[in-house]
Motif scaffolding. Structure first.
Motif, mmCIF file in Angstrom:
data_model
loop_
_atom_site.group_PDB
_atom_site.id
_atom_site.type_symbol
_atom_site.label_atom_id
_atom_site.label_comp_id
_atom_site.label_asym_id
_atom_site.label_seq_id
_atom_site.Cartn_x
_atom_site.Cartn_y
_atom_site.Cartn_z
ATOM 1 N N VAL A 119 -17.799 12.187 26.855
ATOM 2 C CA VAL A 119 -19.137 12.574 27.291
ATOM 3 C C VAL A 119 -18.937 13.291 28.616
ATOM 4 C CG1 VAL A 119 -21.454 11.803 27.887
ATOM 5 C CG2 VAL A 119 -20.163 10.590 26.112
ATOM 6 N N LEU A 120 -19.249 14.577 28.613
ATOM 7 C CA LEU A 120 -18.993 15.410 29.784
ATOM 8 C C LEU A 120 -20.053 15.184 30.856
ATOM 9 C CD1 LEU A 120 -17.863 18.732 28.062
ATOM 10 C CD2 LEU A 120 -16.505 16.736 28.721
ATOM 11 N N PRO A 121 -19.797 15.668 32.087
ATOM 12 C CA PRO A 121 -20.779 15.500 33.162
ATOM 13 C C PRO A 121 -22.104 16.165 32.818
ATOM 14 C CG PRO A 121 -18.664 16.218 34.036
ATOM 15 C CD PRO A 121 -18.581 16.334 32.548
ATOM 16 N N PRO A 122 -23.181 15.691 33.452
ATOM 17 C CA PRO A 122 -24.493 16.280 33.199
ATOM 18 C C PRO A 122 -24.521 17.764 33.567
ATOM 19 C CG PRO A 122 -24.715 14.227 34.419
ATOM 20 C CD PRO A 122 -23.253 14.558 34.382
ATOM 21 N N SER A 123 -25.197 18.539 32.736
ATOM 22 C CA SER A 123 -25.398 19.960 33.033
ATOM 23 C C SER A 123 -26.588 20.088 33.977
ATOM 24 C CB SER A 123 -25.673 20.740 31.741
ATOM 25 O OG SER A 123 -26.919 20.342 31.198
ATOM 26 N N SER A 124 -26.878 21.298 34.394
ATOM 27 C CA SER A 124 -28.022 21.513 35.289
ATOM 28 C C SER A 124 -29.337 21.101 34.629
ATOM 29 C CB SER A 124 -28.085 22.972 35.741
ATOM 30 O OG SER A 124 -28.206 23.820 34.622
ATOM 31 N N GLY A 125 -29.383 21.115 33.296
ATOM 32 C CA GLY A 125 -30.575 20.696 32.563
ATOM 33 C C GLY A 125 -30.627 19.201 32.314
ATOM 34 N N GLY A 126 -29.577 18.469 32.719
ATOM 35 C CA GLY A 126 -29.561 17.017 32.584
ATOM 36 C C GLY A 126 -28.862 16.511 31.347
ATOM 37 N N GLY A 127 -28.605 17.354 30.367
ATOM 38 C CA GLY A 127 -27.932 16.910 29.160
ATOM 39 C C GLY A 127 -26.437 16.788 29.362
ATOM 40 N N ARG A 128 -25.826 15.948 28.576
ATOM 41 C CA ARG A 128 -24.383 15.733 28.636
ATOM 42 C C ARG A 128 -23.772 16.042 27.278
ATOM 43 N NH1 ARG A 128 -23.039 10.386 32.083
ATOM 44 N NH2 ARG A 128 -21.033 11.446 32.060
ATOM 45 N N PRO A 129 -22.908 17.054 27.198
ATOM 46 C CA PRO A 129 -22.242 17.346 25.932
ATOM 47 C C PRO A 129 -21.388 16.167 25.472
ATOM 48 C CG PRO A 129 -22.015 19.188 27.447
ATOM 49 C CD PRO A 129 -22.569 18.039 28.228
ATOM 50 N N VAL A 130 -21.429 15.914 24.173
ATOM 51 C CA VAL A 130 -20.647 14.841 23.562
ATOM 52 C C VAL A 130 -19.626 15.489 22.636
ATOM 53 C CG1 VAL A 130 -20.728 12.782 22.106
ATOM 54 C CG2 VAL A 130 -22.621 13.273 23.673
ATOM 55 N N LEU A 131 -18.344 15.207 22.883
ATOM 56 C CA LEU A 131 -17.268 15.803 22.104
ATOM 57 C C LEU A 131 -16.509 14.735 21.336
ATOM 58 C CD1 LEU A 131 -17.686 17.683 24.714
ATOM 59 C CD2 LEU A 131 -15.435 18.525 24.187
ATOM 60 N N LEU A 132 -16.071 15.108 20.147
ATOM 61 C CA LEU A 132 -15.138 14.302 19.377
ATOM 62 C C LEU A 132 -13.920 15.180 19.215
ATOM 63 C CD1 LEU A 132 -14.445 11.747 17.802
ATOM 64 C CD2 LEU A 132 -15.540 12.770 15.807
ATOM 65 N N GLY A 133 -12.842 14.842 19.924
ATOM 66 C CA GLY A 133 -11.708 15.751 20.005
ATOM 67 C C GLY A 133 -12.159 17.002 20.751
ATOM 68 N N ASN A 134 -11.981 18.160 20.138
ATOM 69 C CA ASN A 134 -12.414 19.413 20.759
ATOM 70 C C ASN A 134 -13.712 19.945 20.174
ATOM 71 O OD1 ASN A 134 -10.194 19.589 22.495
ATOM 72 N ND2 ASN A 134 -8.929 20.504 20.902
ATOM 73 N N VAL A 135 -14.387 19.144 19.369
ATOM 74 C CA VAL A 135 -15.607 19.577 18.693
ATOM 75 C C VAL A 135 -16.830 19.014 19.418
ATOM 76 C CG1 VAL A 135 -16.910 19.485 16.533
ATOM 77 C CG2 VAL A 135 -14.414 19.650 16.479
#
Length: 70
Positions: A10-26
């Protein structure tokens, strides 16, 4: 110290507040709350019974843990 990353990141929050969720590189999706993380992982085929947001072997939180969203 871990040699490998947890399968889910779970990546850091973006400027919009959402956090990208990755499984491997996807990128599976963008979460706006801990509930979203569970939903995204469930939709990816991970059984909800094995999803523990504090399980460092499953999820690596970058830029803050599950309490950080802004």
């Amino acid at each position: 110290m871990k040699d490998a990353h947890a399968p889910v990141q779970v990546l850091p929050p973006s400027s919009g507040g959402g956090r990208p969720v990755l499984l491997g590189n996807v990128v599976l999706g963008v979460a706006y709350s801990p509930v979203d993380v569970v939903d995204i992982l469930r939709q990816a085929g991970i059984e909800e019974s094995v999803i523990a947001l504090d399980d460092g072997n499953l999820i690596e939180w970058q830029g803050g843990g599950p309490e950080v969203w802004d």
